[in-house]
Design an enzyme around this catalytic site. Sequence first.
Site, mmCIF file in Angstrom:
data_model
loop_
_atom_site.group_PDB
_atom_site.id
_atom_site.type_symbol
_atom_site.label_atom_id
_atom_site.label_comp_id
_atom_site.label_asym_id
_atom_site.label_seq_id
_atom_site.Cartn_x
_atom_site.Cartn_y
_atom_site.Cartn_z
ATOM 1 N N CYS A 7 13.770 10.945 6.915
ATOM 2 C CA CYS A 7 13.484 11.399 8.449
ATOM 3 C C CYS A 7 14.745 10.585 9.648
ATOM 4 C CB CYS A 7 12.795 9.743 8.252
ATOM 5 S SG CYS A 7 14.146 8.187 7.421
ATOM 6 N N GLY A 55 6.692 5.695 8.039
ATOM 7 C CA GLY A 55 5.388 7.057 7.614
ATOM 8 C C GLY A 55 5.923 7.772 9.600
ATOM 9 N N SER A 56 4.763 8.006 9.713
ATOM 10 C CA SER A 56 4.750 9.241 10.735
ATOM 11 C C SER A 56 4.745 8.755 12.078
ATOM 12 C CB SER A 56 4.126 10.007 10.813
ATOM 13 O OG SER A 56 2.806 10.103 10.509
ATOM 14 N N THR A 57 4.914 9.510 13.208
ATOM 15 C CA THR A 57 4.695 7.985 14.213
ATOM 16 C C THR A 57 3.248 8.485 14.311
ATOM 17 O OG1 THR A 57 7.788 9.374 15.277
ATOM 18 C CG2 THR A 57 5.083 8.677 16.857
ATOM 19 N N LYS A 63 1.090 -0.919 -0.010
ATOM 20 C CA LYS A 63 -0.101 0.107 -0.057
ATOM 21 C C LYS A 63 1.310 1.363 0.269
ATOM 22 C CE LYS A 63 -2.017 2.605 2.253
ATOM 23 N NZ LYS A 63 -1.593 4.312 1.399
ATOM 24 N N GLY A 117 1.652 5.449 12.922
ATOM 25 C CA GLY A 117 2.325 4.679 14.109
ATOM 26 C C GLY A 117 1.522 4.014 14.929
ATOM 27 N N GLU A 157 9.052 2.024 11.478
ATOM 28 C CA GLU A 157 10.132 3.575 11.021
ATOM 29 C C GLU A 157 9.464 4.354 10.730
ATOM 30 O OE1 GLU A 157 13.282 2.186 10.556
ATOM 31 O OE2 GLU A 157 12.757 0.137 10.010
ATOM 32 N N GLU A 166 8.864 17.348 14.599
ATOM 33 C CA GLU A 166 9.414 17.064 12.706
ATOM 34 C C GLU A 166 8.665 18.364 11.805
ATOM 35 O OE1 GLU A 166 8.454 13.327 10.630
ATOM 36 O OE2 GLU A 166 10.306 12.934 11.210
HETATM 37 P P1 NAD Z 1 2.003 9.149 6.644
HETATM 38 O O1 NAD Z 1 1.964 9.195 8.014
HETATM 39 O O2 NAD Z 1 1.383 10.406 6.473
HETATM 40 O O3 NAD Z 1 1.550 8.275 5.824
HETATM 41 C C1 NAD Z 1 2.509 7.256 5.606
HETATM 42 C C2 NAD Z 1 1.705 5.732 5.085
HETATM 43 O O4 NAD Z 1 0.459 5.429 6.245
HETATM 44 C C3 NAD Z 1 1.231 6.143 3.672
HETATM 45 O O5 NAD Z 1 0.966 5.413 2.615
HETATM 46 C C4 NAD Z 1 -0.417 6.572 4.065
HETATM 47 O O6 NAD Z 1 -1.366 6.824 3.193
HETATM 48 C C5 NAD Z 1 -0.764 5.844 5.156
HETATM 49 N N1 NAD Z 1 -1.594 5.637 6.285
HETATM 50 C C6 NAD Z 1 -2.600 6.601 6.316
HETATM 51 N N2 NAD Z 1 -3.085 6.834 7.564
HETATM 52 C C7 NAD Z 1 -2.669 5.833 8.214
HETATM 53 C C8 NAD Z 1 -3.720 4.454 9.127
HETATM 54 N N3 NAD Z 1 -4.244 4.984 9.848
HETATM 55 N N4 NAD Z 1 -3.293 3.218 9.257
HETATM 56 C C9 NAD Z 1 -2.060 3.030 8.346
HETATM 57 N N5 NAD Z 1 -1.940 3.664 7.111
HETATM 58 C C10 NAD Z 1 -2.013 4.472 6.809
HETATM 59 O O7 NAD Z 1 3.208 9.729 6.329
HETATM 60 P P2 NAD Z 1 4.203 10.251 5.532
HETATM 61 O O8 NAD Z 1 3.396 11.889 5.368
HETATM 62 O O9 NAD Z 1 3.396 9.620 3.995
HETATM 63 O O10 NAD Z 1 5.539 9.838 5.529
HETATM 64 C C11 NAD Z 1 7.017 10.802 6.383
HETATM 65 C C12 NAD Z 1 6.514 10.962 7.758
HETATM 66 O O11 NAD Z 1 7.901 9.703 7.247
HETATM 67 C C13 NAD Z 1 7.570 11.226 8.281
HETATM 68 O O12 NAD Z 1 6.636 11.777 9.872
HETATM 69 C C14 NAD Z 1 9.047 10.780 8.620
HETATM 70 O O13 NAD Z 1 9.890 10.768 9.615
HETATM 71 C C15 NAD Z 1 8.998 9.422 7.910
HETATM 72 N N6 NAD Z 1 9.263 8.227 7.715
HETATM 73 C C16 NAD Z 1 10.285 7.290 7.740
HETATM 74 C C17 NAD Z 1 11.161 6.701 7.587
HETATM 75 C C18 NAD Z 1 12.296 5.906 9.002
HETATM 76 O O14 NAD Z 1 12.547 4.939 8.141
HETATM 77 N N7 NAD Z 1 11.976 6.226 10.300
HETATM 78 C C19 NAD Z 1 11.320 7.151 6.040
HETATM 79 C C20 NAD Z 1 11.214 7.385 5.816
HETATM 80 C C21 NAD Z 1 9.897 8.290 6.612
#
Ligand code: NAD
Length: 498
Positions: free
Chosen positions: A300, A243-245, A191, A248, A266, A397
Amino acid sequence: MKAAQATFTNHPDMEDLMPTRLHINGEWTTASGGAFETFDPATGQVIEEIGRATAADVDAAVAAAREALGRPDWAGLLPIQRAALLFRLAALIEDNAEELAALETRDQGQPIGISRHVSVAGSAEHFRYYAGWVTKIQGTVNPVSFPETLHYTKREPVGVNALITPWNFPLMILAWKLAPALATGNTAVIKPSEVTSLTSVRLVELAVEAGFPPGVVNLVTGDGSVGAMLSAHPDVDHLSYTGSTATGRLITRASADSNLKRLTLELGGKAPSVIARDANLSAAIAGNLAGSTLNSGQVCAAYTRFYVDAAREDEFVSRMAEGLRGLAIGPGAQESTQLGPLVSARHLDHVEALVSTGSEQGATLVTGGHRLDGEGFFFEPTLFSGVTDSMSIIREEIFGPVLAVTTYDDLDELDDLLVRANDTEYGLAATVWTQDISTSQRLANGIRAGAVFVNMPPIPDMAAPWGGYKASGWGREMGPWAIDAYTEIKSVWMHYGA
Ligand code: NAD
């Protein structure tokens, strides 16, 4: 138009625009929930329509992944045969490298050189690295204290894996997950981020071309609600999420409330960069410019909060500001571009709002601070000095090219500095700039982060673990650590006595 595939148009003139399809059980199917638009961040123009999966699509994809898990055309492959599929996919990524790089730049905005040398090359290498692992995943024989008993362990695939990715490095982060998942004999439901789905669609096309059997690699596109369906799904065994905390946390709750699926998370970061009095400042400027502005700071592990020895502050701030002002800003497709656009209008608003907060809370704006007029989602590289530990720009962040500089006074008070550097919910990465081995060791040991870089920018490598302490995540990707994430360890006891 390739009707059998994802109906991937990618035409600048928008003719023939048809939504991308889902990939379920070896078929490219039209999403049941309609479609949504995706934009070129350099122009703000719509470039494609992406299919929107529904719960029925997600159920079908998970069921296909479950069914494929035990089928002889996948479970019955010899390790060398499974490895060959991964090697073939790596080769196909390289054969299509220029097309993939252009697509990543068009959809995500990153400079084309980053797309070529980080996103695409890194993805191919990741598949090749884990192809090598397939024939080397071992169990153990263990000296249990029971008579006439053979005890051994073996690794088995964890099962159906949901792979949810963010928008900053869509292709590469998908490779970080899909390569070890497939190497260990799992099946996957991908996804991608709704903001940047295109290279994931293309990668699945290449996986089909490589010969992965139906149901092994499935793709559902859509927004966070589709991710939420996977998080709550009772038949997903492991969910690997980047993705975002905040998201997460939602995923963790959904896992707890459904089947307690295993999670690899992550999450966000807010990496500190310590510039000691004895730092080689030329190296520190070059490394921190790269570490803070790569992919417009949408990294990130980006260096974002700078703890500079007060004796070096003026020099550091003026040289960093000069470096930031000298960056060539432009569309990622332009070869000379060093700083591309932010990924979306929404993210541009987020960065702009946090920058305003910096000024309102009393930080000194040294350079940048504004969005660029005209088309696209561009933001000036921005540096604040005089930042204090409670300001939002040093705590939250931002995920943009925004740097916050504060100082520390006394080299002997490294413990105080460590308290400040560790005063964050995050713990993904950190960096230290010093020529003194004792300073580097004390800081590298004392900073609570998954990766500490001494005198270098933050780089991932498939042989080194990637992941965070604290609210930056659970588990590690890359290297043998990803093999742990995608396998169960079975303990087998055999009594062979009479
Ligand atoms: P996001 O959390 O908005 O989205 C990430 C993914 O999660 C997308 O595919 C989104 O559709 C999905 N998503 C959204 N709501 C969801 C839910 N309720 N349940 C399951 N999935 C859901 O993150 P973003 O804005 O796309 O990415 C930026 C973030 O990612 C930043 O916080 C960054 O630090 C983090 N990031 C971390 C790493 C790492 O290795 N630690 C690497 C890259 C990015």
